[in-house]
Design a protein around this motif. Structure first.
Motif, short mmCIF file in Angstrom:
data_model
loop_
_atom_site.label_atom_id
_atom_site.label_comp_id
_atom_site.label_asym_id
_atom_site.label_seq_id
_atom_site.Cartn_x
_atom_site.Cartn_y
_atom_site.Cartn_z
N THR A 199 15.23 4.08 -8.19
CA THR A 199 13.99 3.63 -7.57
C THR A 199 13.04 4.80 -7.37
OG1 THR A 199 13.08 2.26 -5.79
CG2 THR A 199 14.75 3.89 -5.18
N TYR A 200 11.90 4.54 -6.77
CA TYR A 200 10.82 5.54 -6.71
C TYR A 200 10.49 5.88 -5.26
CZ TYR A 200 6.11 7.51 -7.55
OH TYR A 200 4.99 8.31 -7.60
N TRP A 201 10.61 7.18 -4.92
CA TRP A 201 10.14 7.70 -3.63
C TRP A 201 9.47 9.05 -3.87
CZ3 TRP A 201 9.89 5.08 0.78
CH2 TRP A 201 10.75 4.00 0.99
N ARG A 202 8.31 9.24 -3.27
CA ARG A 202 7.60 10.51 -3.39
C ARG A 202 6.84 10.77 -2.09
NH1 ARG A 202 10.21 10.00 -7.35
NH2 ARG A 202 9.74 10.59 -9.52
N GLN A 203 6.48 12.04 -1.87
CA GLN A 203 5.58 12.38 -0.77
C GLN A 203 4.17 11.89 -1.09
OE1 GLN A 203 6.70 13.66 2.00
NE2 GLN A 203 8.75 14.30 1.35
N SER A 204 3.34 11.80 -0.08
CA SER A 204 2.00 11.21 -0.26
C SER A 204 1.23 11.88 -1.38
CB SER A 204 1.21 11.32 1.05
OG SER A 204 1.76 10.51 2.05
N GLY A 205 1.28 13.20 -1.46
CA GLY A 205 0.48 13.91 -2.45
C GLY A 205 0.96 13.71 -3.87
N ASP A 206 2.24 13.32 -4.04
CA ASP A 206 2.80 13.15 -5.38
C ASP A 206 2.89 11.69 -5.81
OD1 ASP A 206 3.26 15.93 -5.52
OD2 ASP A 206 5.14 15.69 -4.41
N LYS A 207 2.73 10.78 -4.88
CA LYS A 207 2.92 9.36 -5.17
C LYS A 207 1.69 8.75 -5.82
CE LYS A 207 2.69 4.84 -3.43
NZ LYS A 207 1.84 4.02 -2.58
N THR A 208 1.90 7.91 -6.83
CA THR A 208 0.81 7.12 -7.40
C THR A 208 1.17 5.65 -7.31
OG1 THR A 208 1.70 7.14 -9.66
CG2 THR A 208 0.26 8.97 -9.03
N ALA A 209 0.19 4.81 -7.04
CA ALA A 209 0.44 3.39 -6.84
C ALA A 209 1.02 2.74 -8.09
CB ALA A 209 -0.85 2.69 -6.42
N HIS A 210 0.51 3.15 -9.26
CA HIS A 210 0.97 2.54 -10.51
C HIS A 210 2.44 2.87 -10.76
CE1 HIS A 210 0.38 0.68 -14.43
NE2 HIS A 210 1.00 1.72 -14.99
N ALA A 211 2.81 4.14 -10.57
CA ALA A 211 4.20 4.54 -10.78
C ALA A 211 5.12 3.87 -9.77
CB ALA A 211 4.33 6.06 -10.69
N GLN A 235 0.82 -1.21 0.00
CA GLN A 235 0.00 0.00 0.00
C GLN A 235 0.85 1.27 0.00
OE1 GLN A 235 -2.73 0.14 3.30
NE2 GLN A 235 -3.29 2.27 2.95
N HIS A 236 1.98 1.23 0.71
CA HIS A 236 2.79 2.45 0.90
C HIS A 236 4.12 2.39 0.14
CE1 HIS A 236 -0.08 3.89 3.77
NE2 HIS A 236 0.13 2.89 4.60
N LEU A 237 4.23 1.50 -0.82
CA LEU A 237 5.48 1.42 -1.58
C LEU A 237 5.84 2.78 -2.17
CD1 LEU A 237 7.73 -0.38 -2.81
CD2 LEU A 237 6.26 -0.61 -4.82
N GLY A 238 7.07 3.23 -1.90
CA GLY A 238 7.55 4.48 -2.47
C GLY A 238 7.03 5.73 -1.80
N ASN A 239 6.34 5.60 -0.67
CA ASN A 239 5.76 6.75 0.02
C ASN A 239 6.70 7.21 1.13
OD1 ASN A 239 4.19 8.61 1.47
ND2 ASN A 239 2.29 7.48 1.08
N LEU A 240 7.26 8.40 0.98
CA LEU A 240 8.20 8.92 1.98
C LEU A 240 7.54 9.17 3.33
CD1 LEU A 240 10.25 11.41 -0.21
CD2 LEU A 240 11.14 9.36 0.90
N ASP A 241 6.24 9.33 3.34
CA ASP A 241 5.52 9.58 4.59
C ASP A 241 5.18 8.30 5.34
OD1 ASP A 241 5.50 12.37 4.15
OD2 ASP A 241 3.75 12.18 2.84
#
Length: 320
Positions: free
Chosen positions: A208-220, A90-96
């Motif tokens: 690899t992929y890391w983004r803040q919650s508002g910028d992160k998409t599950a597909h990306a 669920q939170h893959l790549g989510n910095l938060d």
């Protein structure tokens, strides 16, 4: 296909326990059996992992039954493993929500602003000796005895898993002997060490992929936050194709025994990170996420530089 994968895995584990019982006191047999048992454990962990996604069998009840049985070998209660792993998806790549990932990552800005004590701790934590030698011991003997989110999921399951696992260990000692038990412990630690390495490379490659919650998409996150390990057919066999991690994150309902075939069928249109053994080893140098370049980077300067900055204090501002 599911039963075949399970039967082969069980056979490898059985061989790992039987060989030292047949040749007690022989270090060669202990070494061989430890590697066999470790390989079997990795395969069984991949199966338990799929049971947590309800993808190994088509029947949900069978997945639960097998997943609970396999906790004797993985060392962690199935319900807690399923809960924590689904948080990871669920939170893959989510910095938060970095607490949902197996290996913690600091950003470059966080590291540069951190006090010396935190920098030293993070440097020690990300060192290969900690991750791949000390880590498996702490995880298997300490963390898994009371895993993260136990209170949210089931204290009962964790207690029953511990009782069942220690009882299983006692039966191994009683009926197969201490050398089989030694193979079990050494094999489990070998499996843990290599398993951590696989998970590390699966998400800690350079792009690899890391983004803040508002910028992160599950597909990306699924497409760019997981790699595809190309370490050869032997490793594919040992991991039960778990190394095709990008495809798994894109569709967790594909069972492990079909991942390699599915990957081959879309290979010409699949442009995600494929990592060979040299690339996997090079991933060990990536320690921080750089928010400015959106990629992993090594530590920006040496430990000696960190220490000297701490003693001297911040550099004086330049006068205009």
């Amino acid at each position: 296909m599911a039963f075949k994968a399970l039967a082969i895995s069980a056979g490898v584990v059985a061989a790992g326990l039987a060989i030292p019982a047949l040749f007690p006191g022989a270090w060669l047999s202990l070494t061989l059996s430890s590697f066999l048992f470790g390989a079997g454990i990795l395969r069984l962990y991949s199966i338990q992992h799929d049971c947590g996604h309800y993808s190994f069998f088509t029947n949900r009840t069978w997945n639960d039954l097998l997943g609970n049985l396999l906790c004797l070998f993985s060392g962690i209660a199935h319900s807690v493993l399923r809960y924590n792993h689904n948080l990871h998806h669920q939170h893959l790549g989510n910095l938060d929500h970095r607490d949902a990932h197996e290996v913690y990552v600091m950003t470059r800005h966080e590291y540069e602003a951190a006090p010396l004590s935190k920098k030293l701790f993070y440097r020690a934590y990300r060192h290969p000796i900690t991750l791949f030698l000390i880590g498996p011991v702490l995880i298997y003997f300490v963390q898994y005895r009371w895993p993260r989110n136990t209170l949210k999921v089931s204290i009962r399951d964790v207690l029953l898993q511990n009782i069942a696992m220690f009882t299983f260990w006692g039966l191994i000692i009683t009926f197969l002997g201490w050398w089989s038990f030694y193979a079990l412990i050494l094999g489990s630690l070998l499996a843990g060490s290599f398993g951590i390495f696989v998970v590390y490379v699966g998400h800690n490659f350079e792009e690899t992929y890391w983004r803040q919650s508002g910028d992160k998409t599950a597909h990306a996150a699924a497409l760019h936050g997981a790699s595809s390990l190309r370490l050869g057919p032997v490793v594919d066999f040992v991991l039960l194709n778990f190394g095709f991690h990008d495809l798994h994150h894109l569709n967790a309902k594909i069972p492990c025994y079909h991942l390699k075939t599915c990957n081959a069928s879309i290979a010409q249109d699949w442009n995600n990170a494929a990592i060979d053994i040299r690339g996997a080893l090079s991933c060990l140098k990536w320690r921080l996420w750089d928010e400015d370049t959106n990629r992993m980077i090594p530590f920006p300067h040496s430990l000696r530089h960190d220490l000297s900055l701490d003693w001297r204090g911040p550099a004086p501002s330049a006068k205009l």
